[in-house]
Scaffold this active site. Structure first.
Site, PDB file in Angstrom:
ATOM      1  N   ASP A  34       0.702  -1.376   0.053  1.00  0.00           N
ATOM      2  CA  ASP A  34       0.091  -0.140   0.074  1.00  0.00           C
ATOM      3  C   ASP A  34       0.793   1.188  -0.080  1.00  0.00           C
ATOM      4  O   ASP A  34       0.304   2.291  -0.044  1.00  0.00           O
ATOM      5  CB  ASP A  34      -0.655   0.255   1.257  1.00  0.00           C
ATOM      6  CG  ASP A  34      -2.301  -0.472   1.139  1.00  0.00           C
ATOM      7  OD1 ASP A  34      -2.693  -0.552  -0.008  1.00  0.00           O
ATOM      8  OD2 ASP A  34      -2.861  -0.693   2.049  1.00  0.00           O
TER       9      ASP A  34
HETATM   10  C1  BGC Z   1      -3.093  -3.760   4.529  1.00  0.00           C
HETATM   11  C2  BGC Z   1      -2.758  -4.687   3.224  1.00  0.00           C
HETATM   12  C3  BGC Z   1      -1.434  -4.298   2.632  1.00  0.00           C
HETATM   13  C4  BGC Z   1      -0.403  -4.323   3.747  1.00  0.00           C
HETATM   14  C5  BGC Z   1       0.912  -4.002   3.034  1.00  0.00           C
HETATM   15  C6  BGC Z   1      -1.980  -3.756   5.130  1.00  0.00           C
HETATM   16  O1  BGC Z   1      -2.077  -2.653   6.252  1.00  0.00           O
HETATM   17  O2  BGC Z   1      -4.298  -4.143   5.043  1.00  0.00           O
HETATM   18  O3  BGC Z   1      -4.097  -4.555   2.289  1.00  0.00           O
HETATM   19  O4  BGC Z   1      -1.354  -5.112   1.584  1.00  0.00           O
HETATM   20  O5  BGC Z   1      -0.812  -3.435   4.758  1.00  0.00           O
HETATM   21  O6  BGC Z   1       0.951  -2.701   2.643  1.00  0.00           O
END
Ligand code: BGC
Length: 815
Positions: A485
């Site tokens: 993200d």
């Molecule tokens: C999110 C995921 C994401 C991960 C890595 C998490 O907080 O829920 O969707 O893939 O972070 O960034």
């Protein structure tokens, strides 16, 4: 036994032996529609379906001391006031124990000869929680005491409740009937539901105004009414409605009194709302109280909680597993975590406030991988719900609210990995159940109300979306971000008030993700397998073509010399490459290229994993997400470079992506590394809880890495994709029992010195008892497979065609 507790594996409980754990250690109550969070000191809150829109009790996140509000019992004994769960008074206890079990928590505290046990659980299919309370006089004299219960109500919409006091302080309303407290804020106008808090025993007083019970200038640690030894029978008009009861007890030596408190959420359905103006129709509430005023009904309800879990876990059980940590995680706690992530996605935990994030598109799809064996029907429905939040161009709402099942526009879309995860969840469901009818199930697109396109249409749309949105290297465009993200290659944000995830223009972007390319390979291969199993060879060949094409692109464009490049930024520069000063090696592209089958024939897969070992891995910590961490903010990379080095996506140990590397090692047949890496992030294997801090029984999203000032400190436990993927690692990749389209495949990858183990697996109506033998010290490769004594070629157990419901399998590893 650690400083703070131990696993009682037979009872399937984690036993916390002192209340002052390094962080609140949480458990979940409920698994249908009514949920509760419950810590070892009875902290937490409850909600119905949706922690944002139907919050029943209040919780103050972000407060000190941590973990305020909960399901509190106060004891007033002479002048002393204490809680069996230690908080909020924190009065010293003579004995304390909290047993976090499967769907229940049992807290027992003793002081000055009085022991109070509080067992909290949510009966299956009921919209209520029960606290069964036993008060025992363990002393040799007659003891007089008052016991007080306490919860604070939330006005149902949690964000409003927390922010809009100019309104909420004037809307609170309650009714009281025989000591039962009905919280009915907003009921008079638009709501047709209320909360009920009551005791099955006659009470000696109550309060419904927090100001009266706690006191405006007091805290939960010294509530006024408890100090005075007397509830005031207050009625709340606005402000902060609460529920408190007083029960006076005189107990002879050895005497025990048991009763229960019920906290319920009641939907009126079609019943008339009122008995009279301003008088709510309480018939349903009365019925609930009548049912549970009988303690036998309480005990029967608790027995169903236990029986239900025993039934669920019986789908997958492994015995004689040589490693105790893997054994207890795969058999019990990992599956419990999978239930929680399935139910709550990333919405409500000690770190997710229930108002920020609902159900995540990619998150919930992945959660299904670890859950589908438990309740396939619920997984089926979830897949269809998720698919319905996809748009007809293939993009997806990144999140949706569980209550409305509608996409949450605040968080936006254009996370270009999102669509592909649907392929993985659907294939996992079909592998588990054989039910290909799901592919024809109608589920519309979010931007086409009333549309009835099939799930298979969504899947093809997802594949096409990736194929049609590629950049200059032929790799998939990243959009706002991919799985990571925080890798925001189109964001370029200089404005602290904007979100990294929603700002920035993705139109016309050139930034590409190698991770999505690897994920595409994986998804395409899954789909090829599915089409083949359905006899749709032309479709299988078509998708195989996409696969081959993407594989060629990956190998030609994304190999950096000793590992796979992570991405190409908006200017076309590589991210995660030897030419970068920071962020040279990233974990996700190694993981997904390997999982997708890249580097298999040319040795690159092994090299990619070796790069992970060299630059990212630490045996006591796990793998950091990348190396070296970013020490400055990079406009062209976004949030990943915003975190201090060694935390979160900036080179923290992000457990979720570690699991993919574990699978990678099993694909290499390296059973030693697979287990060692597995244990490096396994909570049960963590030795120093003062360093690790989070719960020892469930995975945390992130552990501070070797690049941080606090290596080994974990955060954000429970709601992480690590739950599902670790179950896949342990049950399918290491212990090697893999649901496949045509049957169960047996392909373990274990340390050479393991002699064997047995797995009992219920699969499509048949119970398989699978004994794996490793007499020649191998890691991988089934040499012989005996199915009910008959030798089978290969490692796939065919589905019985003669109605057998129990099958014995003997699998021997060997060359
Ligand atoms: C999110 C995921 C994401 C991960 C890595 C998490 O907080 O829920 O969707 O893939 O972070 O960034």
């Amino acid at each position: 036994m650690s400083t703070y507790g131990y696993f009682d594996d037979n009872a399937r409980e984690y036993v916390i032996t002192r209340p002052d754990t390094p962080l609140p250690w949480l458990n979940y109550l409920g698994q249908d529609e009514f949920f509760g969070l419950c810590t070892q000191t009875a902290g937490g809150y409850s909600f119905w379906k949706d922690a944002k829109l139907r919050r029943i009790t209040r919780y103050r996140y972000n407060n000190n001391p941590m973990d305020n509000d909960g399901r509190f019992l106060y004891v007033k004994q002479g002048r002393s006031v204490w809680n069996p769960g230690w908080k909020p008074t924190r009065a010293r206890l003579d004995a304390f124990e909290c047993r976090h079990g499967l769907g229940y928590s049992r807290i027992t505290g003793r002081k000055d000869g009085i022991e109070v046990e509080q067992l909290m659980f949510v009966p299956p299919q009921e919209n209520l929680e029960i606290w069964k309370v036993s008060v025992r006089n363990k002393s040799r004299r007659v003891q007089k005491l008052s016991l007080f219960s306490f919860v604070e109500f939330c006005s149902f919409e949690a964000l409003n409740d927390m922010t809009n006091y100019q309104r909420t302080y004037s809307i609170g309303e309650v009714e009281i009937e025989d000591g039962a407290i009905y919280h009915k804020t907003e009921y008079r106008e638009r709501r047709n539901h209320y909360a009920l808090f009551a005791c099955t025993r006659k009470v000696d007083g109550y309060d419904t105004s927090r100001d009266a019970f706690v006191g405006v200038h007091h805290g939960l640690h010294d509530p006024q009414a408890v100090l005075a030894g007397k509830c005031t029978n207050s009625r709340a008009y606005g402000w902060n409605p609460c529920g408190a009861h007083q029960i006076n007890l005189t107990l002879k030596p050895g005497q025990e009194e048991t009763f229960a408190f019920i906290l319920a959420y009641v939907d009126q359905g079609d019943l008339p709302k009122f008995d009279a103006p301003f008088v709510m129709n309480k018939a349903k509430g009365r019925e609930i109280l009548k049912k549970y005023s009988d303690l036998a009904a309480v005990d029967a309800a608790f027995a169903t909680v236990k029986a239900r879990w025993a039934g669920l876990l019986s789908t997958y059980q492994a015995s004689s597993v040589p490693n105790a940590h893997l054994s207890r995680m795969v058999n019990t706690w990992n599956q419990v975590q999978c239930m929680a992530t399935f139910n709550l996605s990333r919405s409500a935990s000690g770190y997710e406030t229930g108002i920020g994030r609902g159900m995540g598109y990619r998150d919930s799809n992945q959660d299904i991988l670890g859950f589908v064996h438990l309740l396939p029907d619920r997984a089926r429905q979830r897949i269809l719900d998720i698919a319905s939040t996809q748009l007809s161009d293939g993009t997806c709402y990144h999140q949706y609210q569980p209550l409305t099942k509608k996409g949450n526009a605040d968080i936006g879309g254009d996370f270009n990995d999102d669509p592909l995860w649907l392929v993985l969840s659907t294939c996992a469901y079909i592998r588990e159940t054989g039910d290909t009818t799901i592919l024809d199930a109608p589920c519309g697109y979010a931007d086409k109300p009333g549309s009835t396109d099939s799930l298979l249409h969504h899947i093809e749309t997802s594949i096409a979306y990736t194929l049609n949105n590629r950049g200059p290297h032929g790799l998939p465009l990243i959009g706002h971000a991919d799985w990571n993200d925080c890798l925001n290659l189109n964001c370029f944000s200089k404005e602290p008030n904007e979100s990294f995830q929603t700002s920035g223009d993705v139109e016309g972007s050139k930034a590409e993700s190698v991770m999505i390319a690897g994920l595409f390979l994986y998804a395409a291969r899954d789909l090829v397998g599915l089409y083949k199993s359905m006899g749709r060879d032309a479709d299988a060949a078509r998708v195989q073509g996409y696969y081959d094409d993407m594989l060629k692109t990956v190998e030609e464009q994304a190999w950096d010399g000793a590992w796979y490049t992570r991405a190409f930024d908006a200017a076309g520069n590589p991210v995660g490459s030897k030419v970068c000063e920071e962020g040279k090696v990233f974990i996700e592209s190694q993981a997904w290229c390997v999982l997708g089958g890249a580097g298999r024939d040319n040795g690159r897969a092994k090299k990619a994993l070796q790069a992970v070992e060299k630059y990212l891995y630490r045996r006591d910590l796990g793998c950091a997400l990348q190396y070296p961490p970013y020490s400055t903010y990079h406009l062209e990379l976004g949030e990943v470079s915003s975190y201090p080095p060694g935390y979160k996506e900036n080179a923290g140990v992000f457990s979720h992506n570690n699991t993919w590397i574990h699978i990678g090692w099993t694909m290499q047949g390296d059973g030693e590394r697979a287990l060692e890496y597995y244990l490096s992030i396994c909570p049960s294997a963590k030795k120093d809880h003062d360093v690790y801090r989070s719960e020892p029984y469930v995975y945390a999203q992130m552990t501070a890495s070797q690049f941080s000032p606090t290596p080994g400190e974990a955060k954000n436990s429970w709601l992480t994709g690590t739950g599902a993927w670790s179950f896949v690692v342990a049950s399918q990749s290491i212990l090697g029992v893999q649901p496949d389209f045509a049957g169960l495949r047996i392909d373990p990858c274990v340390p050479k010195k393991w002699k064997g183990f047995t797995v009992t697996r219920k699969f499509r109506g048949v119970t398989y008892t699978i004994e794996v033998k490793n007499l020649r010290g191998r890691s991988k490769g089934v040499k012989s497979l005996l199915v009910d004594g008959v030798r089978i070629e290969g490692n796939l157990i065919p589905l019985p065609t003669d109605g057998r419901t129990a099958v014995r399998v003997e699998a021997t590893l060997g060359a």
